[in-house]
Design a protein around this motif. Structure first.
Motif, mmCIF file in Angstrom:
data_model
loop_
_atom_site.group_PDB
_atom_site.id
_atom_site.type_symbol
_atom_site.label_atom_id
_atom_site.label_comp_id
_atom_site.label_asym_id
_atom_site.label_seq_id
_atom_site.Cartn_x
_atom_site.Cartn_y
_atom_site.Cartn_z
ATOM 1 N N LYS A 1 3.556 3.426 7.013
ATOM 2 C CA LYS A 1 2.211 2.564 6.649
ATOM 3 C C LYS A 1 1.710 1.547 7.629
ATOM 4 O O LYS A 1 0.512 1.232 7.814
ATOM 5 N N ALA B 1 5.982 10.812 -6.845
ATOM 6 C CA ALA B 1 6.045 11.061 -8.273
ATOM 7 C C ALA B 1 7.214 11.386 -8.700
ATOM 8 O O ALA B 1 7.294 11.136 -10.086
ATOM 9 N N LEU C 1 0.643 -1.146 -0.085
ATOM 10 C CA LEU C 1 -0.094 0.088 0.051
ATOM 11 C C LEU C 1 0.875 1.267 -0.157
ATOM 12 O O LEU C 1 0.229 2.425 -0.254
ATOM 13 N N VAL C 2 2.273 1.052 0.203
ATOM 14 C CA VAL C 2 2.924 2.248 0.250
ATOM 15 C C VAL C 2 2.987 3.207 -1.184
ATOM 16 O O VAL C 2 3.041 2.253 -2.200
ATOM 17 N N GLU C 3 2.570 4.081 -1.264
ATOM 18 C CA GLU C 3 2.569 5.175 -2.415
ATOM 19 C C GLU C 3 4.008 5.451 -2.910
ATOM 20 O O GLU C 3 4.728 6.060 -1.929
ATOM 21 N N GLU C 4 4.086 5.087 -4.275
ATOM 22 C CA GLU C 4 5.258 5.538 -4.767
ATOM 23 C C GLU C 4 5.428 6.906 -4.999
ATOM 24 O O GLU C 4 4.452 7.527 -5.618
#
Length: 190
Positions: A127, A106, A101-104
């Protein structure tokens, strides 16, 4: 490569896999596990069933039901529904969930390289802490669902929380352990 698919748990007086909500998925059944009292688990391969069918299953059986959406045996999202429409959810294998679920950011040029950076590991830690905060409420929902199913859990909420925070190589094993901890009868055909 592990199992990806759904573990559907419900009570039925006939084989659960013959329920109308599984029409078209008969060939995708890999496991049919039975417990006393008519409780059964059906394991379906990915793409043959979805959680949106859970209300129809509850209506059709007249009993609470739940489904674990398993990803490569690493993690699972369990969704339960009782006959009043009350829903609960809980993640299994929180470390794997946090990594997923960790967002990369941009500005990352190479997603693979980012997985080995201190920034990624710090994001996973944050997270995981966020997921951990939801565990008491998830455990409470699971216990209420089990009671609505007519099971009288002997486990304290802390035992359910401990299970939700635990790690096992296979999310399927954690799902079975969750059902056991909630007080459902042990499988009779394993």
């Amino acid at each position: 490569m592990g199992f990806s698919g759904h573990l559907v748990f419900a009570r039925s007086s006939r084989p659960l896999r013959k329920s109308p909500v599984f029409d078209g998925a008969e060939g995708a059944v890999d496991l049919d596990e039975r417990r006393a009292g008519g409780w059964q688990t059906v394991q379906l391969r990915q793409g043959t069933w979805n959680v949106e069918r859970l209300p129809a299953l509850v209506d059709g059986t007249g009993a609470p039901a739940c489904v674990a959406d398993v990803s490569d045996s690493d993690l699972a999202l369990v969704t339960g529904l009782d006959t009043t429409g009350r829903r609960w959810q809980a993640w299994l294998n929180l470390d794997a969930v946090a990594r997923l679920l960790v967002e990369e950011p941009a500005d990352v040029d190479d997603p693979i390289t980012w997985l080995y950076t201190p920034a990624f590991h710090e994001a996973v830690r944050r997270k995981r802490a966020e997921l951990d905060q939801a565990v008491p409420e998830d455990a409470e929902g699971a216990l209420a669902w089990a009671e609505a199913a007519g099971v009288h859990p002997t486990a304290e909420r802390s035992a359910v929380e401990g299970l939700l925070r635990s790690q096992k190589p296979f999310a399927e094993d954690l799902f079975r352990a969750l059902l056991d901890t909630l007080g459902f009868p042990r499988p009779t055909n394993t």
